[in-house]
Structure formats: C-alpha cells, structure tokens
Design an enzyme around this catalytic site. Structure first.
Site, short mmCIF file in Angstrom:
data_model
loop_
_atom_site.label_atom_id
_atom_site.label_comp_id
_atom_site.label_asym_id
_atom_site.label_seq_id
_atom_site.Cartn_x
_atom_site.Cartn_y
_atom_site.Cartn_z
N CYS A 67 33.09 15.87 52.60
CA CYS A 67 32.13 16.29 51.57
C CYS A 67 32.08 15.34 50.39
O CYS A 67 31.21 15.46 49.54
CB CYS A 67 32.42 17.71 51.10
SG CYS A 67 33.92 17.89 50.13
N ASP A 109 34.34 14.94 47.86
CA ASP A 109 35.10 15.28 46.66
C ASP A 109 36.23 14.28 46.49
O ASP A 109 36.99 14.02 47.43
CB ASP A 109 35.70 16.69 46.75
CG ASP A 109 34.67 17.80 46.61
OD1 ASP A 109 33.56 17.52 46.13
OD2 ASP A 109 34.98 18.93 46.99
N CYS A 169 32.00 18.85 43.58
CA CYS A 169 31.28 20.07 43.30
C CYS A 169 31.91 20.83 42.14
O CYS A 169 32.98 20.48 41.65
CB CYS A 169 31.24 20.95 44.55
SG CYS A 169 32.87 21.57 45.05
N CYS A 207 38.86 22.85 47.77
CA CYS A 207 38.85 22.18 46.47
C CYS A 207 40.17 22.42 45.73
O CYS A 207 40.70 21.51 45.09
CB CYS A 207 37.68 22.68 45.63
SG CYS A 207 36.07 22.32 46.37
#
Length: 142
Positions: free
Chosen positions: A34, A36, A64, A108
């Site tokens: 993703c 990150d 994000c 996350c």
C-alpha cells in the site's frame, strides 16, 4: 471507513511529527503493497535510577490517516518509557489507545510498533529480523 474521534484527532493534529537531526536510533519500515512508509527517531537518556529511557521521539510517515494516527499515538505511548517497556508496545495496544482501527487498517499500527523496535535495535547496534506482525503488515492491502 469509520474512524474514532481520537484517530481523526491524531491524523489532523499529529503529535511529535518531524525528525531528530542527532537521533540515537532510527527505525524505517514500510508496506510495499500500500506504500505506507514510516521513520521513527529516538533520543535515549538515563532516568534517575540509571535506566535508559526514550527522552524524545519523533516520526515521519507517508501514508493513510490510520498510519499517521498510529505513528502519532505510538510517540505518546513511548515517551519516557525504558527501552524494554517501549519494545513491548503492541499493535493491539496502539489500536486500543486510538479507540480501535478498522480491520483493514490494523497493519498501520503494526508498522508503527515495528518502526520503534527498529529504532531501538539501531540504537543498541542490533539487527532484528522481520517479525510475524511485520510480515503480516507487508501483505496487508489498504
């Protein structure tokens, strides 16, 4: 996606964001799926009893809202802890302190915790291998 008010607050008003130019330890982690990316900086000092503690901590996160909020919360949780206490911060404890994260965003909090562990290992001159949590985060889809 439903986020708690606390997640939104840490996303909109991140605490301890930035870098420490003369950091004692730096941890870099990322999720190639993703995108990150997190960098955690720590300064280490001794407390009154001679134990090494995290005296300053900052982060830089590209990702994000949940990634930014997790990094911000991690810094608040780790400040002033001994290195051993800081290494025991879990993804569950980060998510819990944030009032929960959606299942698809729990990775996350994994990245934030792993970034801190990497920074501590860097300070101690240790090399750590990827943990099961970090491996899981690498394969999470945003």
């Amino acid at each position: 996606m439903q986020y708690s008010d606390l997640v939104m607050d840490h996303f909109k008003n991140p605490r301890n964001q930035g870098e420490i130019a003369d950091a004692d330890g730096i941890g870099e982690v990322g999720n190639p799926v993703c995108g990150d990316m997190m960098k955690i900086y720590i300064k280490v000092a001794k407390n009154a009893t001679g134990q090494e503690i995290i005296s300053d901590i900052k982060f830089q996160t590209l990702g994000c809202g949940a990634a930014i909020a997790s990094s911000s919360m991690l810094t608040e949780m780790a400040m002033g802890l001994t290195l051993d206490e800081a290494k025991n911060i879990t993804r569950e404890s980060i998510a819990e302190k944030l009032g929960g994260l959606p299942k698809e965003k729990i990775h996350c909090s994994v990245l934030a915790g792993e970034g801190l562990k990497q920074a501590i290992a860097d300070y101690l001159g240790e090399t750590i291998t990827k943990t099961a949590d970090e491996d899981e985060a690498d394969h999470a889809h945003c």
